[in-house]
Design a protein around this motif. Structure first.
Motif, PDB file in Angstrom:
ATOM      1  N   ALA A 113       2.116   1.933  -3.377  1.00 38.14           N
ATOM      2  CA  ALA A 113       1.062   2.487  -4.231  1.00 38.14           C
ATOM      3  C   ALA A 113       0.870   3.977  -3.948  1.00 38.14           C
ATOM      4  O   ALA A 113       0.640   4.764  -4.865  1.00 38.14           O
ATOM      5  CB  ALA A 113      -0.242   1.728  -3.996  1.00 38.14           C
ATOM      6  N   GLY A 121      -3.683   0.810  -5.605  1.00 36.51           N
ATOM      7  CA  GLY A 121      -2.699  -0.217  -5.925  1.00 36.51           C
ATOM      8  C   GLY A 121      -3.307  -1.502  -6.462  1.00 36.51           C
ATOM      9  O   GLY A 121      -2.580  -2.418  -6.830  1.00 36.51           O
ATOM     10  N   TYR A 163       0.845  -1.205   0.000  1.00 35.14           N
ATOM     11  CA  TYR A 163       0.000   0.000   0.000  1.00 35.14           C
ATOM     12  C   TYR A 163       0.873   1.245   0.000  1.00 35.14           C
ATOM     13  O   TYR A 163       0.596   2.215  -0.732  1.00 35.14           O
ATOM     14  CB  TYR A 163      -0.912  -0.021   1.224  1.00 35.14           C
ATOM     15  CG  TYR A 163      -1.963   1.075   1.235  1.00 35.14           C
ATOM     16  CD1 TYR A 163      -3.254   0.829   0.775  1.00 35.14           C
ATOM     17  CD2 TYR A 163      -1.675   2.349   1.732  1.00 35.14           C
ATOM     18  CE1 TYR A 163      -4.230   1.828   0.792  1.00 35.14           C
ATOM     19  CE2 TYR A 163      -2.643   3.347   1.750  1.00 35.14           C
ATOM     20  CZ  TYR A 163      -3.912   3.081   1.280  1.00 35.14           C
ATOM     21  OH  TYR A 163      -4.870   4.070   1.299  1.00 35.14           O
TER      22      TYR A 163
END
Length: 283
Positions: A133, A183, A130
């Protein structure tokens, strides 16, 4: 009255002395790995960390956690060199925004921490996928080296939860944040699993603010709060390319009251975990 961003000079507020300990440790890891004839991919498989993590440690951009040190030691001959070198590691602040560093140091001494987020999963709860992303969407784009530095700093900061079992961590997160597949769905699934796992810890509370709520005390934006060992209440507010440490007693008290109201308005911790599991099951 001094500006609320200014604080009295205390040991925990001064800039730390620069240290090359991370780079030195990383150089030792790289030298031992190359001596063993292992590529970063091969070594990463042995220590159960990604190639990106191995590279970040070797280049001094990321603080290795205890599991990395132990697995690397075993994979590289179990000589004791890495364990000894790890004792001299000094936490760095590379990868943290300049305006956030003072707050990051205060976090490590806090007896309680509270976070409200309406934009993204709070940094202390993010998985590496995460976090990547998040940084991949930065404008202007980050270089590969900048990316690794940022991700490394975020993962290092997360060690707080494990290292401070007597500190209370509280999070209030908007429902839309945990539904956004930043993501991709696989990243979101892993992220939801991670949050649920942390929410089961005794010192961590995660609450979700329903999208369809009719009353909301946090409309002024994201908020971070902490209490020092001396009982001092501080707050931190962040926006585009800026952050503000709030030390004024009255201002901090107002923000702590707002956060208390937010917690009362959000779902309870058990209900929040149930919602996260339902969202996870729908992916």
């Amino acid at each position: 009255m001094p500006d609320s961003r200014d604080v009295t000079a205390c040991d925990w507020e001064r800039e730390p002395d620069p240290s090359d300990s991370l780079r030195t440790f990383g150089a030792v890891v790289q030298a031992l790995r190359e001596h063993a004839g292992l590529s970063r991919v091969e070594f990463g498989a042995r220590v159960r960390f990604s190639r990106h993590t191995v590279e970040s440690v070797e280049l001094g951009r990321r603080m290795p956690d205890e599991s990395f040190v132990e697995r690397a030691e075993e994979a590289l001959g179990d000589t004791g060199a890495l364990r000894k070198a790890a004792r001299h590691l000094t936490r760095g602040e590379a990868g943290l925004a300049a305006w956030f560093r003072r707050w990051a140091r205060l976090e490590r001494a806090a007896v309680s921490l509270g976070t409200y987020e309406c934009r993204l999963v709070p940094g202390l709860l993010q998985t590496e996928g995460y976090a990547r992303a998040v940084f991949e969407t930065r404008i202007p784009p980050l270089s590969d080296e900048q990316m690794e530095t940022q991700v490394g700093a975020r993962m290092e900061r997360q060690s707080l939860i494990g290292e401070l079992p007597n500190t209370c961590f509280s999070f209030v997160v908007e429902e839309c944040v945990v539904q956004r597949p930043l993501g991709g769905e696989r990243v979101l699934r892993d992220q939801l699993d991670h949050i649920v796992g942390l929410a089961r810890l005794r010192n961590v509370s995660v609450q979700i603010m329903p999208t369809r709520t009719t009353s909301h005390a946090g409309l002024d934006g994201p908020l971070a709060l902490l209490e020092t060992p001396e009982g001092r209440a501080l707050a931190y507010s962040e926006g585009q390319e800026s952050g503000r440490l709030i030390t004024d007693v009255k201002q901090a008290a107002v923000l702590h009251r707002r956060y208390a109201t937010l917690r009362a308005q959000a779902l309870t911790s058990p209900d929040s975990v149930g919602l996260l599991e339902r969202i996870r099951g729908e992916l």
